[in-house]
Design a protein around this motif. Structure first.
Motif, PDB file in Angstrom:
ATOM      1  N   ILE A  35       0.875  -1.171   0.000  1.00 31.27           N
ATOM      2  CA  ILE A  35       0.000   0.000   0.000  1.00 31.27           C
ATOM      3  C   ILE A  35       0.910   1.218   0.000  1.00 31.27           C
ATOM      4  CG2 ILE A  35      -1.833   1.233   1.224  1.00 31.27           C
ATOM      5  CD1 ILE A  35      -2.396  -1.553   2.612  1.00 31.27           C
ATOM      6  N   ILE A  36       0.841   1.985  -1.074  1.00 32.44           N
ATOM      7  CA  ILE A  36       1.719   3.137  -1.237  1.00 32.44           C
ATOM      8  C   ILE A  36       0.926   4.407  -0.972  1.00 32.44           C
ATOM      9  CG2 ILE A  36       3.201   4.403  -2.833  1.00 32.44           C
ATOM     10  CD1 ILE A  36       2.528   0.827  -3.613  1.00 32.44           C
ATOM     11  N   THR A  37       1.460   5.231  -0.091  1.00 32.67           N
ATOM     12  CA  THR A  37       0.850   6.530   0.206  1.00 32.67           C
ATOM     13  C   THR A  37       1.866   7.617  -0.099  1.00 32.67           C
ATOM     14  OG1 THR A  37       1.529   6.396   2.514  1.00 32.67           O
ATOM     15  CG2 THR A  37      -0.693   5.637   1.998  1.00 32.67           C
ATOM     16  N   GLY A  38       1.381   8.819  -0.243  1.00 36.34           N
ATOM     17  CA  GLY A  38       2.270   9.941  -0.517  1.00 36.34           C
ATOM     18  C   GLY A  38       2.520  10.097  -2.003  1.00 36.34           C
ATOM     19  N   SER A  39       3.380  11.035  -2.336  1.00 31.96           N
ATOM     20  CA  SER A  39       3.688  11.307  -3.737  1.00 31.96           C
ATOM     21  C   SER A  39       5.161  11.020  -3.999  1.00 31.96           C
ATOM     22  CB  SER A  39       3.347  12.760  -4.079  1.00 31.96           C
ATOM     23  OG  SER A  39       4.038  13.625  -3.208  1.00 31.96           O
ATOM     24  N   ALA A  40       5.536  11.074  -5.251  1.00 33.03           N
ATOM     25  CA  ALA A  40       6.912  10.775  -5.661  1.00 33.03           C
ATOM     26  C   ALA A  40       7.904  11.554  -4.804  1.00 33.03           C
ATOM     27  CB  ALA A  40       7.099  11.113  -7.130  1.00 33.03           C
ATOM     28  N   GLY A  41       8.922  10.864  -4.349  1.00 26.72           N
ATOM     29  CA  GLY A  41       9.931  11.491  -3.509  1.00 26.72           C
ATOM     30  C   GLY A  41       9.605  11.412  -2.028  1.00 26.72           C
ATOM     31  N   ALA A  42       8.337  11.229  -1.693  1.00 28.90           N
ATOM     32  CA  ALA A  42       7.928  11.141  -0.288  1.00 28.90           C
ATOM     33  C   ALA A  42       6.981   9.968  -0.073  1.00 28.90           C
ATOM     34  CB  ALA A  42       7.262  12.449   0.127  1.00 28.90           C
ATOM     35  N   GLU A  43       7.120   8.933  -0.908  1.00 28.47           N
ATOM     36  CA  GLU A  43       6.235   7.779  -0.792  1.00 28.47           C
ATOM     37  C   GLU A  43       6.573   6.937   0.429  1.00 28.47           C
ATOM     38  OE1 GLU A  43       4.986   6.697  -5.350  1.00 28.47           O
ATOM     39  OE2 GLU A  43       6.681   5.642  -4.475  1.00 28.47           O
ATOM     40  N   GLN A  44       5.542   6.349   1.000  1.00 24.59           N
ATOM     41  CA  GLN A  44       5.696   5.372   2.069  1.00 24.59           C
ATOM     42  C   GLN A  44       5.031   4.092   1.588  1.00 24.59           C
ATOM     43  OE1 GLN A  44       3.935   7.159   5.594  1.00 24.59           O
ATOM     44  NE2 GLN A  44       5.995   7.424   6.409  1.00 24.59           N
ATOM     45  N   VAL A  45       5.700   2.963   1.820  1.00 23.59           N
ATOM     46  CA  VAL A  45       5.159   1.671   1.425  1.00 23.59           C
ATOM     47  C   VAL A  45       4.921   0.847   2.676  1.00 23.59           C
ATOM     48  CG1 VAL A  45       5.546  -0.440   0.104  1.00 23.59           C
ATOM     49  CG2 VAL A  45       6.428   1.747  -0.764  1.00 23.59           C
ATOM     50  N   ARG A  46       3.707   0.363   2.797  1.00 22.26           N
ATOM     51  CA  ARG A  46       3.353  -0.555   3.888  1.00 22.26           C
ATOM     52  C   ARG A  46       3.028  -1.888   3.234  1.00 22.26           C
ATOM     53  NH1 ARG A  46       1.386   4.446   4.930  1.00 22.26           N
ATOM     54  NH2 ARG A  46       1.697   5.296   7.009  1.00 22.26           N
ATOM     55  N   THR A  47       3.717  -2.933   3.657  1.00 20.66           N
ATOM     56  CA  THR A  47       3.494  -4.260   3.093  1.00 20.66           C
ATOM     57  C   THR A  47       2.770  -5.120   4.102  1.00 20.66           C
ATOM     58  OG1 THR A  47       5.513  -4.071   1.761  1.00 20.66           O
ATOM     59  CG2 THR A  47       4.622  -6.282   2.087  1.00 20.66           C
ATOM     60  N   VAL A  48       1.688  -5.743   3.649  1.00 19.66           N
ATOM     61  CA  VAL A  48       0.928  -6.680   4.472  1.00 19.66           C
ATOM     62  C   VAL A  48       0.824  -7.980   3.684  1.00 19.66           C
ATOM     63  CG1 VAL A  48      -0.374  -4.904   5.712  1.00 19.66           C
ATOM     64  CG2 VAL A  48      -1.285  -5.838   3.592  1.00 19.66           C
ATOM     65  N   HIS A  49       0.543  -9.067   4.390  1.00 19.43           N
ATOM     66  CA  HIS A  49       0.370 -10.336   3.697  1.00 19.43           C
ATOM     67  C   HIS A  49      -0.780 -11.105   4.319  1.00 19.43           C
ATOM     68  CE1 HIS A  49       2.336 -12.520   6.973  1.00 19.43           C
ATOM     69  NE2 HIS A  49       3.300 -11.610   6.917  1.00 19.43           N
ATOM     70  N   GLU A  50      -1.201 -12.151   3.629  1.00 21.61           N
ATOM     71  CA  GLU A  50      -2.415 -12.870   3.995  1.00 21.61           C
ATOM     72  C   GLU A  50      -2.355 -13.577   5.339  1.00 21.61           C
ATOM     73  OE1 GLU A  50      -3.314 -16.112   1.290  1.00 21.61           O
ATOM     74  OE2 GLU A  50      -1.173 -16.399   0.947  1.00 21.61           O
TER      75      GLU A  50
END
Length: 96
Positions: A35-50
């Motif tokens: 799940i990517i939030t923010g814009s280019a240069g300031a993106e945050q990625v949160r990874t979840v799994h099943e």
């Protein structure tokens, strides 16, 4: 010593992209979601799994985002043992 679980919150209006894929875990596949939030240069990625508690509820909530590809499971699950990465949601730059 007990480690407290920390909950993370995401404002769904801030979600710019959702990418789903599988990881090959030798005998089984693990469905993952970035799940990517923010814009280019300031993106945050949160990874979840099943295997994380609440994964299904989160995916049901994400599926309510406008334009979310509700056929993401079909695209990710088959064929087995292939990553099958797909973008399930991409916010248009005009709406961001």
């Amino acid at each position: 010593m007990t480690t407290a679980k920390r909950a993370d919150t995401i404002c769904f209006e801030d979600v710019s992209r959702v990418v789903v894929y599988k990881l090959d875990a030798l005998t089984t596949d693990l469905i993952c979601c970035d799940i990517i939030t923010g814009s280019a240069g300031a993106e945050q990625v949160r990874t979840v799994h099943e295997e994380i508690y609440g994964f299904e509820a989160l995916m049901l909530r994400l599926e309510k985002l406008p334009g979310f590809d509700r056929k993401w499971r079909e695209k990710v699950i088959l064929p087995p043992f292939a990553e099958n990465r797909t973008i399930a949601f991409q916010r248009s730059s005009a709406a961001a």
